[in-house]
Design a protein around this motif. Structure first.
Motif, mmCIF file in Angstrom:
data_model
loop_
_atom_site.group_PDB
_atom_site.id
_atom_site.type_symbol
_atom_site.label_atom_id
_atom_site.label_comp_id
_atom_site.label_asym_id
_atom_site.label_seq_id
_atom_site.Cartn_x
_atom_site.Cartn_y
_atom_site.Cartn_z
ATOM 1 N N ASN A 133 1.140 8.135 -4.650
ATOM 2 C CA ASN A 133 0.911 9.103 -3.648
ATOM 3 C C ASN A 133 -0.603 9.717 -3.632
ATOM 4 N N GLN A 134 -1.028 10.393 -2.711
ATOM 5 C CA GLN A 134 -2.158 11.086 -2.578
ATOM 6 C C GLN A 134 -2.396 12.216 -3.673
ATOM 7 N N ALA A 135 -1.267 12.936 -3.907
ATOM 8 C CA ALA A 135 -1.453 14.136 -4.934
ATOM 9 C C ALA A 135 -1.467 13.407 -6.060
ATOM 10 N N ASN A 136 -0.947 12.564 -6.540
ATOM 11 C CA ASN A 136 -0.765 12.011 -7.911
ATOM 12 C C ASN A 136 -2.240 11.227 -8.165
ATOM 13 N N LEU A 137 -2.744 10.656 -7.048
ATOM 14 C CA LEU A 137 -4.074 10.060 -7.284
ATOM 15 C C LEU A 137 -5.127 10.906 -7.598
#
Length: 311
Positions: A133-137
């Motif tokens: 997901n965006q936050a982890n990337l």
């Protein structure tokens, strides 16, 4: 003092230090446990220090010296990887490792085709991919776990550079027999009385809710889904409408049911797909080649019916 150790041994040590056990490190890097164990023992003998405390029930714990050794080992590996970039620049060739992240909702539509064409053009580059997901990337970019990520322009930190590729306006996804399915465009006010299947992912959820909030409205959320394919299936089976920006090439759900994709009427901010990287003064030849390849691919391929980002 003549040090006799290999970068491979250092890689094994770092893997165990991050995983907390030899067994887990073995699974992650696909190397047998005895080989990893032997490498760590050789490092301890070579440097004359104890790197781990062996705890039978809890695996391995880094000693204070081991924690410091781990920090320096990571720096050593980063410098070793940098040699590939230096070699590429000297020889004017593009070769070496490249670690690419991709947004989980985007990956099924982009990653396979983009990676195949890039590796075809640059066969001496070996690519590893990370879908998240965006936050982890964004976190993985900051921790240098990936070199770049294909993602959205949502909540990008100041230390990360974002290079836009394409704009994706929002649209409404409907089953073929939905009361609004025959419309050319749909106004957001017309949606509030119908149940919604919400794509419930970090940042994406906030973006879709903001489309209602900016006009003082609240959606009637009937169901949620954390996977785009599941959301498309639920919409096709009549659980409600969906909102999305990524538009696949076909208008079918995963099980083959018809879907309608109708533009959302109004002046709503599109999301922008782009390449996120750390903000640095140096960009390797491999990274430059990948970024140029992405721009060319988005210009020449109809990804999601995307508009090319020109600003």
């Amino acid at each position: 003092m003549h040090l006799r150790f290999s970068l491979r041994q250092i890689e094994y040590f770092v893997a165990v230090g991050e995983a907390g056990s030899i067994a887990l490190a073995s699974e992650r890097i696909h190397i047998s446990s005895p080989s990893i164990s032997a490498a760590i023992s050789q490092l301890e003998q070579q440097f004359g220090i104890q790197l781990f405390v062996r705890q039978h029930a809890q695996g391995l714990t880094l000693t204070p010296g081991g924690r410091r050794f781990l920090q320096e080992a990571k720096i050593l590996l980063e410098k070793a990887e940098h040699l590939h970039d230096v070699a590429s620049d000297i020889t004017e060739s593009v070769k070496g490792p490249l670690s690419i992240g991709c947004l989980v909702t985007m990956a099924p539509y982009v990653m396979g085709r983009l990676r195949k064409s890039f590796e075809g053009d640059y066969p001496e580059v070996w690519v590893t991919q990370h879908i998240d997901n965006q936050a982890n990337l964004l976190s993985k970019i900051s921790r240098a776990e990936v070199d770049a990520a294909l993602t959205y322009d949502l909540d990008i930190p100041q230390d990360i550079r974002f290079d836009p590729l394409a704009k994706l306006p929002p649209y409404v996804m409907l089953s073929h027999d939905h009361p609004l399915a025959d419309r050319k465009t749909i106004n957001i006010e017309e949606l509030v009385d119908h149940p919604m299947v919400m794509l419930d992912l970090p940042l994406s959820r906030d973006y879709f809710l903001s489309l209602f909030h900016q006009t003082g409205l609240r959606p009637l959320i009937g169901e949620t889904a954390t996977d785009m394919g599941v959301m498309r299936s639920m919409v096709a089976n009549g659980f409600g409408y969906g909102l999305a920006n990524l538009r696949p090439q076909n208008e079918m759900s995963p099980e083959g049911l018809a879907l309608k994709h109708v533009p959302l009427e109004g002046d709503y901010r599109p999301v922008v797909i782009g390449i996120a990287t750390m903000r640095t003064d140096y960009t390797s030849a491999v990274m430059n080649a990948f970024m140029e390849h992405c721009h060319t691919s988005f210009r020449n391929n109809n990804f999601f019916g995307a508009q090319i980002a020109t600003d």
